[in-house]
Write an enzyme that holds these catalytic residues in place. Structure first.
Site, short mmCIF file in Angstrom:
data_model
loop_
_atom_site.label_atom_id
_atom_site.label_comp_id
_atom_site.label_asym_id
_atom_site.label_seq_id
_atom_site.Cartn_x
_atom_site.Cartn_y
_atom_site.Cartn_z
CE LYS A 1 -46.70 7.99 44.57
NZ LYS A 1 -47.25 8.77 43.67
NE ARG B 1 -45.60 19.42 43.95
CZ ARG B 1 -46.62 19.25 42.91
NH1 ARG B 1 -47.34 20.49 42.74
NH2 ARG B 1 -46.74 18.31 42.11
N1 BES Z 1 -42.97 10.57 43.22
C1 BES Z 1 -43.99 11.18 42.55
C2 BES Z 1 -43.91 11.35 41.23
C3 BES Z 1 -43.37 10.29 40.25
C4 BES Z 1 -44.36 9.55 39.60
C5 BES Z 1 -41.98 9.91 40.24
C6 BES Z 1 -44.18 8.48 38.75
C7 BES Z 1 -41.79 8.67 39.31
C8 BES Z 1 -42.76 8.19 38.77
C9 BES Z 1 -44.37 12.50 43.44
O1 BES Z 1 -44.39 12.54 44.52
C10 BES Z 1 -45.89 12.43 43.10
O2 BES Z 1 -46.77 11.57 43.53
N2 BES Z 1 -46.47 13.46 42.25
C11 BES Z 1 -47.76 13.42 41.98
C12 BES Z 1 -48.20 14.91 42.10
C13 BES Z 1 -49.74 15.25 42.00
C14 BES Z 1 -50.34 14.82 43.32
C15 BES Z 1 -50.02 16.78 41.88
C16 BES Z 1 -48.25 12.97 40.61
O3 BES Z 1 -47.20 13.30 39.76
O4 BES Z 1 -49.00 12.32 40.29
MN MN Z 2 -45.97 11.76 45.80
#
Ligand code: BES
Ligand code: MN
Ligand code: ZN
Length: 507
Positions: free
Chosen positions: A284, A358
């Site tokens: 990230k 997931r």
């Molecule tokens: N934990 C994150 C989702 C999240 C984002 C929670 C912001 C709280 C606030 C999750 O694991 C994630 O990183 N999701 C990605 C999915 C994508 C790579 C398909 C996302 O939402 O960007």
């Molecule tokens: Mn994630």
């Protein structure tokens, strides 16, 4: 803070601060009338002078002036907004009382139970007590905070005898509401603490310790699987996600069974427990990382519900299932391009290691399926897309089961938590297609919360199932309602409401 109940004439009640919430000033209720009379019309005069309106941000302050037993009076306006659940409004009002008391240095106060049409005293008391306790909650590791300003120590909830021909009595229902509100608040604060505690402290192992403590205190069964057992159970996707971290994964399974009477059915609550989500090798950006200590909020909510279950004597057999690990980049990490075999046997091509939630849920859902449940509900801070769709205060509810979805929406409404149903659009399933595996773990940008739900759906078989994406409301960037900035404990109230109102749902 000590909270107790009393029935009394408000004008004669001795306290540092008498707090009177008012909803509709046009009709002067018996409490205001009594205060006005006792102060020889001073109250009304001052109110008019200051242009007090009974709306949300209006307050009116006066001294008792020797005419009232209370030293000070604070009248708080409370707008009734039809679209906002009354439970949310009541808790939010009560949560502001702490600040009001601090402002005048009051260590004790009396809160007059407001009159709200159609609301029973026990419900109002429940909401007020929850608002008071949850509004006082703060998480901080600052040193040297011991000698802060005076804090509210005692609160009496006054059931006014004013204007009543018969003196109201504090019955069994009311006493039960008070006890339950204290219990619920402490469970929600447990959830908040788990989520607010930074990832260096709240590791999978530490979370497990807290879970064991809850189990011991509440007499709930608990099973904890370490790495070897996780492998034995075939939860290879969960193991893969955890492999980049120096912190060992833990799989926690708690079981609550009603002490007496028939069970309503068996329900599995599955919570995403990523104690830190760096994104893994699909790292990230720095700005998105600090809040990712909250990526175990699903699991924390499930533990909060397990904690409350016994004090509420819920009638369900409840399984709390919490896969806990960290998602980190490392030489041992799982990689984009890897193909993993899930517990259920389906193969998954990893296109992005940041779509890790997931993966661990897929194995946990398959584990839940093995328990032969009547219902499975999972909670997860799963997608940023869900926050884009609904904003930070609303959770996305996904289910192909209309009856279950309706029951959860209904529960959310009376709990005062905002859930909005989103579709599990079948035609988006093709986004997950790949020539080399049964599916990949990410789709395109479009409908990201939905494709995540479609992914999970692959692992629940024929079970009745609902998925709640709490990425927005679990962790707030600013204060909202009765939650401070940070962890809210969102979901505990809704699930308790769902599990309690047996009439809502028949299996
Ligand atoms: N934990 C994150 C989702 C999240 C984002 C929670 C912001 C709280 C606030 C999750 O694991 C994630 O990183 N999701 C990605 C999915 C994508 C790579 C398909 C996302 O939402 O960007
Ligand atoms: Mn994630
Ligand atoms: Zn995540």
């Amino acid at each position: 803070m000590k909270i107790n109940l009393k029935v009394a004439e408000v004008t004669g009640f001795k306290t540092h601060l008498l707090l009177v919430p008012v909803m509709n000033q046009k009709k002067k209720g018996p409490v205001l009338t009594a205060i006005d009379k006792a102060t020889d019309g001073k109250m009304r005069e001052l109110m008019e002078l200051q242009g007090f309106k009974a709306d949300k941000n209006h307050r009116f302050n006066m001294t008792g002036g020797g005419k009232l037993a209370a030293k000070r009076v604070l009248i708080m306006g409370m707008a009734s907004e039809e679209k906002i659940p009354v439970s949310f409004q009541a808790r939010s009002l009560a949560s502001r009382i702490n600040a009001a008391a601090r402002a005048v240095g009051a260590e004790d106060l009396a809160l007059v139970l407001p009159e709200m049409r159609g609301q029973k005293a026990q419900e109002l008391i429940r909401w007020m007590v929850e608002g008071l306790l949850l509004g006082k909650y703060r998480y901080s590791l600052k040193t040297g905070e011991k000698n802060r300003k005076k804090e509210l120590k005692r609160c009496t909830i006054l059931i006014p005898a004013n204007g009543k021909r018969k003196k109201p009595v504090i019955g069994k229902e009311i006493r039960k509401a008070l006890a339950q509100a204290k219990g619920t608040s402490s469970s929600i604060m447990l959830t908040r603490d788990l989520v607010n505690t930074p990832s260096n402290r709240m590791t999978p192992e530490e979370f497990t310790k807290v879970a064991r403590k809850v189990a011991r205190k509440r007499g709930i069964k608990i099973t904890v699987l370490g790495k070897t057992k996780i492998d034995e159970k075939g939860m290879r996707m969960f193991a893969a996600v955890s492999s980049g971290s120096g912190k060992k994964p833990r799989f926690v399974h708690m079981k609550y069974a009603p002490v007496s009477g028939k069970s309503m059915g068996r329900i599995c609550l599955v919570g995403k427990g990523i104690t830190f989500d760096s994104g893994g090798l699909s790292l990230k950006p720095p700005a998105s990382q600090p809040d990712m200590k909250s990526d175990m909020a699903g699991a924390a909510t499930v533990l909060g519900v397990m904690d409350a279950a016994s004090s509420r004597s819920l009638k369900w057999e409840i399984h709390g299932i919490m896969p806990l690990c960290e998602n980190m980049p490392d030489g041992k990490s799982y990689r984009p391009g890897d193909i993993l075999e899930s517990k259920l046997g389906k193969t998954v091509e990893i296109t992005n290691t940041d779509a890790e939630g997931r993966l661990i849920l897929a194995d946990a859902l398959a584990y839940a399926g093995d328990l032969n449940p009547d219902i499975i509900i999972d909670l997860a801070t799963l997608t940023g897309a869900c926050v884009v769709a609904l904003g930070p205060y609303t959770a996305g509810l996904f289910s192909d089961d209309d009856e279950l979805a309706d029951a959860l929406l209904e529960a959310g409404k009376s709990a005062g938590e905002d859930l909005w149903r989103l579709p599990i659009t079948k035609s988006l399933r093709k986004q997950l297609n790949t020539p080399v595996a049964d599916m990949k773990n990410t789709g395109t940008r479009w409908g990201g919360a939905i494709t995540a739900a479609l992914f999970l759906k692959e692992f629940v078989g024929d079970n009745r199932w609902a998925h709640i994406d709490i990425a927005g409301p679990a962790f707030l960037s600013e204060k909202h309602g009765f939650s401070p900035k940070g962890a809210s404990g969102f979901g505990v109230l809704t699930l308790l409401e769902f599990l309690e109102k047996q009439s809502l749902f028949k299996t």
